[in-house]
Scaffold this motif. Sequence first.
Motif: not given
Length: 363
Positions: A216-235
């Motif tokens: 998996v390409f690093v830019r895609d991984v970074v996007r996963a981190f950004l999506l995780a950081g921006s989700r309003p609901e708790p994990f």
Amino acid sequence: MVTGGAGFIGSHLVDALLDVGATVTVVDDLLTGDADRLFARLDDAPDRLRFIHGSILDRDALDDAMERATIVYHLAAMSSAPESLSDPERCFAVNSRGTIESIQAARIAKARRIIFASTAAVYGLTPRTPSREDAPIEPASPYGASKAAGEAVVRAWPAAYADIDTLSLRLFNVYGPRQRLRAGDEGAVVSAFLHALERAETPVVYGDGEQTRDFVFVRDVVRAFLLAGSRPEPFGGVAINVGTSGTTTVNQLLAACAKACGKPGVDPMRAPGRAGDPRVSRADVSLAASALGFHAATSLDEGLAETVEWLRAANADRGDSPETPSDPSGEPDDDGHPHAKPRSPEVRVRHTGAPHHGRRPGR
């Protein structure tokens, strides 16, 4: 705030956060990271990027870094499985106790969430594929075990403390620009193949080359981190795979790398298989899709082409000739280029103000 922000994935994450207008603090001890990856951004955004030269095991450095943090991306780690075999105590100190220290510091700073970079190595040597997040956790190295322990901390803390939300991202074989040569990390085979091909060396394939990986390409991984950081609901401490759900054999990877380098038909050196290497690895990414809205967007050929372009530019900047074999007596630096002596971080980072604050040295 990004721990390990001078590393391979961490520096890309820092770039992405700055690009969307965030204010970012990085803490990194530079044992495997490279502050040079951050210096250009320190010049571009001096008011939005702060670098602290320190360890996640140093609470003073952590508390300083966490000041005013809202989201903490915890990527600092000892990330080499081979290195973990030779120094398991340090591996557990950094990956397990360092995770506890980071979460506790985040709580004191009243950060909203901490996102932990975990690994597919928690699934062990013989995982069912594609591996789902509810599959058995059976690590087969101190590295995998230390990350599994870190995940346990991430899972337990929001159940025990209501003031922090947590998440683990299980990264599969990440590759791309800035990856170290011979790092021992998942995905480092890409770096090894590309460096060998660019230097007119013979790539080495361990075993029959039919073992499969999920690259998996690093830019895609970074996007996963950004999506995780921006989700309003708790994990609530869950773990989520980050991969492509595709499979590529090592032999297929070598052919793709050779094509990207313009050197098709390369015949590799064959070496015995290595103990501790899983035969298969593939992510089930359905939870990433539903919980994050994440789908990997970069094909292997696209990612390799971008990585080759970066590698050639890096070689040109350093005056390296891709046709000159590397000196096996030299130690590889963080970008994979041999040198006679390891560089001291103090050469590249001077301390100003508080003892952990790093700034670019005058040149």
